[in-house]
Write a protein that holds these residues in place. Structure first.
Motif, short mmCIF file in Angstrom:
data_model
loop_
_atom_site.label_atom_id
_atom_site.label_comp_id
_atom_site.label_asym_id
_atom_site.label_seq_id
_atom_site.Cartn_x
_atom_site.Cartn_y
_atom_site.Cartn_z
N ASN A 1 70.96 29.38 25.52
CA ASN A 1 70.78 30.08 24.24
C ASN A 1 71.39 31.48 24.33
OD1 ASN A 1 69.19 31.78 22.14
ND2 ASN A 1 68.70 29.66 21.63
N THR A 2 72.02 31.90 23.25
CA THR A 2 72.71 33.20 23.27
C THR A 2 71.75 34.39 23.30
OG1 THR A 2 72.80 33.12 20.84
CG2 THR A 2 74.72 32.28 22.07
N ASN A 3 70.51 34.16 22.91
CA ASN A 3 69.52 35.24 22.91
C ASN A 3 68.91 35.38 24.32
OD1 ASN A 3 67.35 36.98 22.59
ND2 ASN A 3 66.61 36.01 20.70
N PRO A 4 69.11 36.51 25.00
CA PRO A 4 68.56 36.67 26.35
C PRO A 4 67.03 36.57 26.39
CG PRO A 4 69.38 38.77 25.50
CD PRO A 4 69.85 37.72 24.56
N GLN A 5 66.37 36.90 25.27
CA GLN A 5 64.91 36.80 25.22
C GLN A 5 64.47 35.34 25.33
OE1 GLN A 5 63.17 39.62 25.15
NE2 GLN A 5 61.15 38.67 25.22
N VAL A 6 65.24 34.44 24.73
CA VAL A 6 64.95 33.01 24.84
C VAL A 6 65.12 32.56 26.29
CG1 VAL A 6 65.67 30.68 24.15
CG2 VAL A 6 65.60 32.53 22.45
N ARG A 7 66.20 33.01 26.92
CA ARG A 7 66.44 32.63 28.32
C ARG A 7 65.35 33.21 29.23
NH1 ARG A 7 71.56 34.43 26.81
NH2 ARG A 7 71.63 36.09 28.39
N LEU A 8 64.90 34.41 28.91
CA LEU A 8 63.83 35.04 29.71
C LEU A 8 62.53 34.24 29.59
CD1 LEU A 8 62.76 37.42 31.40
CD2 LEU A 8 62.30 38.61 29.24
N TYR A 9 62.16 33.89 28.37
CA TYR A 9 60.94 33.11 28.16
C TYR A 9 61.06 31.72 28.79
CZ TYR A 9 58.68 36.42 24.95
OH TYR A 9 58.05 37.51 24.41
N THR A 10 62.27 31.17 28.75
CA THR A 10 62.51 29.87 29.37
C THR A 10 62.21 29.94 30.87
OG1 THR A 10 64.20 29.31 27.74
CG2 THR A 10 64.23 28.08 29.81
N LEU A 11 62.66 30.99 31.50
CA LEU A 11 62.40 31.18 32.93
C LEU A 11 60.90 31.27 33.21
CD1 LEU A 11 65.10 33.71 34.17
CD2 LEU A 11 64.56 31.49 35.17
N GLN A 12 60.22 32.03 32.39
CA GLN A 12 58.78 32.20 32.61
C GLN A 12 58.02 30.89 32.40
OE1 GLN A 12 58.15 35.44 29.85
NE2 GLN A 12 58.38 37.00 31.45
N LEU A 13 58.53 30.05 31.51
CA LEU A 13 57.90 28.75 31.30
C LEU A 13 58.21 27.78 32.44
CD1 LEU A 13 58.50 28.35 27.46
CD2 LEU A 13 56.34 28.84 28.61
N PHE A 14 59.35 27.97 33.09
CA PHE A 14 59.66 27.16 34.27
C PHE A 14 58.57 27.32 35.33
CE2 PHE A 14 64.35 26.48 33.41
CZ PHE A 14 64.27 25.09 33.49
N ASN A 15 58.03 28.52 35.42
CA ASN A 15 56.96 28.79 36.40
C ASN A 15 55.78 27.84 36.20
OD1 ASN A 15 57.14 30.56 38.54
ND2 ASN A 15 57.06 32.38 37.23
N ILE A 16 55.43 27.60 34.93
CA ILE A 16 54.32 26.69 34.62
C ILE A 16 54.73 25.25 34.91
CG2 ILE A 16 52.87 25.77 32.76
CD1 ILE A 16 52.97 28.54 31.48
N THR A 17 55.97 24.92 34.57
CA THR A 17 56.47 23.56 34.75
C THR A 17 56.42 23.12 36.21
OG1 THR A 17 58.00 24.03 32.94
CG2 THR A 17 58.39 22.03 34.18
N LEU A 18 56.58 24.07 37.12
CA LEU A 18 56.59 23.74 38.55
C LEU A 18 55.29 23.08 39.00
CD1 LEU A 18 58.17 27.01 40.02
CD2 LEU A 18 59.27 24.79 39.76
N THR A 19 54.20 23.39 38.32
CA THR A 19 52.90 22.89 38.77
C THR A 19 52.70 21.41 38.48
OG1 THR A 19 51.83 23.52 36.67
CG2 THR A 19 51.85 25.17 38.43
N PHE A 20 53.51 20.83 37.60
CA PHE A 20 53.27 19.42 37.27
C PHE A 20 54.49 18.50 37.50
CE2 PHE A 20 54.04 21.54 33.10
CZ PHE A 20 55.20 20.90 32.71
N VAL A 21 55.52 19.01 38.17
CA VAL A 21 56.67 18.14 38.47
C VAL A 21 56.77 17.94 39.98
CG1 VAL A 21 57.95 18.79 36.41
CG2 VAL A 21 58.27 20.11 38.51
N ASP A 22 57.46 16.87 40.38
CA ASP A 22 57.60 16.59 41.80
C ASP A 22 58.78 17.36 42.40
OD1 ASP A 22 59.89 15.22 40.98
OD2 ASP A 22 58.85 13.30 40.90
N HIS A 23 58.91 17.26 43.71
CA HIS A 23 59.95 18.02 44.41
C HIS A 23 61.35 17.58 44.00
CE1 HIS A 23 56.94 18.98 47.89
NE2 HIS A 23 56.65 19.59 46.76
N SER A 24 61.50 16.30 43.71
CA SER A 24 62.81 15.79 43.31
C SER A 24 63.27 16.43 42.00
CB SER A 24 62.76 14.27 43.16
OG SER A 24 63.98 13.77 42.66
N THR A 25 62.34 16.54 41.06
CA THR A 25 62.66 17.16 39.77
C THR A 25 63.01 18.63 39.96
OG1 THR A 25 61.16 15.65 38.65
CG2 THR A 25 61.79 17.63 37.45
N ILE A 26 62.25 19.29 40.82
CA ILE A 26 62.54 20.71 41.09
C ILE A 26 63.95 20.85 41.68
CG2 ILE A 26 61.91 22.68 42.54
CD1 ILE A 26 58.99 21.81 42.26
#
Length: 492
Positions: free
Chosen positions: A429-454
């Protein structure tokens, strides 16, 4: 030695039934009750079976005159297991006592033990036995007392609470259903309680979260009884004996049998359900006006109550989401589409430029849109979350709403792929704020995906963002890389 004692039970029991002398029968029954000093669960079952045999063979008057005094004598026994035996005996003997005794004596005994006994195990047994006694009570004036006892149990220890919810709550609910008072009395009782928790509060942190969750769980458990009441109220044009049984899968398949519709409305549950589903296909809900009005009010009031909870409390969000999904899945897709969705959409839309209400913003995704897992609903959920991400990022609103969505929805394996695909699509996304929030949401995503997905889906995206033009985005990748190191035990 134990086997020898158990062999005496039938002999003592039948001698006490047949012996002509009152004093001798009393001595035999006293011996039976005192056969074990600390009767285990299995030993108590042997004694209870003996009591049941005595009751069936001797009749109500002798049970009252001869067997019940043994319970009285052990009511305050110092040994917990003996008092458990008394409480259990009260439950199984109730149908074999004169009707007036069931209420005046047995109910009072259990009420006293629930209020005064200091042993958790005894109070657990009391709540179960009370549920059996309720099945035999004809006196409607006792209903309020039963609800008071239920409330007392719900303030007790975890074991007593679980016992009360498993046995006592559905027993009272069934009684209310028979009296056509499930909504006006029991549901209203707990709806008022949960409303009182959020009245006049300064902020969401002032809510008694533990009690709120407990009441939401109770209302969730009682949804099946609300649905049963609605089905009972339907006007039927045809004879049910000619009706076709429904094939719809209800959410009670993993519930206790006391919360299953086919038990609650036996033997016509499937035919009533099929009639309702056939009407609902055409957008018709053939309930009485009274039920229809109550359902509308119930949905609105429960919605307003949930709208003030703290979105950062995952347990609250989960409990409220499950409540919404339970209503949706019992009443069906068309009810969900015509009654539940509009209630949320009209209040809060992710495309609205007005100030959003964070809790309803979250619950629409986690509860309403997650009620179904078909491709159509998955597509709608995907679009909603993506729009929400853009709205929150573009307006630089708090990311907490998105974090609450991801934390709750991510716990359901049906939707994890949706969350990942949204994040991957947002990386460019061209908006850096969207990319920033996306990164922060990745942190939550890590808790429910397996190592292969990571390894194959998240790490490549992070590596790309690590060289992002925006320094804030580049900096934000550091914490996500750190989380991956903590999350993964395998070296990458």
């Amino acid at each position: 030695m134990t086997g020898g004692i158990e062999d005496l039970v039938p002999l003592i029991t039948y001698t006490s039934i047949l012996h002509p002398t009152n004093d001798e029968r009393d001595r035999l029954l006293k011996t039976l009750f005192n056969l074990y000093k600390n009767p285990s669960y299995q030993q108590r079952q042997v004694l209870l079976h003996a009591c049941l045999c005595f009751a069936k063979q001797s009749g109500p008057l002798r049970v009252h005159a001869e067997l019940l005094p043994q319970c009285w004598e052990n009511l305050n026994n110092k040994i917990d297991e003996r008092r458990c035996l008394v409480a259990e005996a009260c439950g199984i003997l109730t149908p074999h006592l004169p009707k007036d005794i069931r209420v005046s004596l047995i109910f009072s005994m259990l009420q006293q033990m629930l209020s005064e006994d200091k042993c958790d195990q005894v109070r657990c047994v009391c709540s179960k036995s009370l549920s059996m006694v309720i099945n035999e009570i004809d006196d409607e004036t006792r209903l309020s007392q039963c609800i008071e006892l239920l409330d007392r149990c719900l303030l007790d220890t975890t074991d007593v609470v679980q016992s009360a919810k498993k046995y006592l709550l559905p027993s009272i609910a069934m009684w209310c259903l028979e009296l056509n008072k499930i909504c006006s009395v029991l549901i209203e009782h707990y709806l008022i309680k949960i409303e009182s928790l959020v009245q006049n509060i300064q902020n969401s942190s002032s809510i008694d979260n533990q009690r709120f969750i407990q009441f939401i769980h109770i209302l969730t458990d009682l949804v099946v009884f609300i649905f049963a009441s609605a089905l009972k109220s339907m006007t039927l044009d045809n004879d049910l004996s000619q009706a076709i049984s429904s094939t719809r899968t209800l959410p009670d398949t993993i519930s206790s049998e006391f919360y299953q519709l086919n038990m609650i409305l036996s033997p016509n549950s499937e035919k009533l359900l099929n009639h309702y589903d056939q009407c609902a296909i055409n957008g018709e809900f053939p309930f009485t006006d009274q039920i229809q009005l109550y359902l509308d009010a119930f949905l609105k009031r429960s919605f307003d109550t949930m709208a003030v909870i703290d979105i950062m409390n995952g347990k609250l969000i989960h409990a409220c989401s499950e409540f919404i999904k339970m209503i949706s899945r019992y009443f069906g897709r068309n009810f969900w589409k015509l009654k539940i969705k509009p209630l949320y959409v009209t209040i809060n839309s992710p495309t609205s430029h007005d100030e959003i209400r964070p809790t309803t913003f979250v619950l629409y995704a986690t509860g309403v849109l997650c009620s179904w897992t078909t491709e159509q609903e998955r597509a709608e959920l995907t679009q909603y979350i993506y729009d929400a991400l853009l709205l929150v990022a573009n307006q630089k609103l708090s990311i907490h709403t998105l974090q609450a969505m991801y934390a709750e929805i991510g716990s359901d394996t049906h939707f994890q792929d949706i969350l990942l695909s949204i994040l991957r699509d947002s990386l460019t996304n061209t908006n850096p704020q969207v990319r920033l929030y996306t990164l922060q949401l990745f942190n939550i995503t890590l808790t429910f995906v397996d190592h292969s997905t990571i390894s194959h889906k998240i790490l490549p995206a992070l590596i790309t963002l690590a060289s992002d033009d925006d320094i804030t985005v580049r900096t934000a990748t550091i914490s996500v890389f750190g989380s991956i190191i903590i999350q993964c035990s395998e070296p990458e």
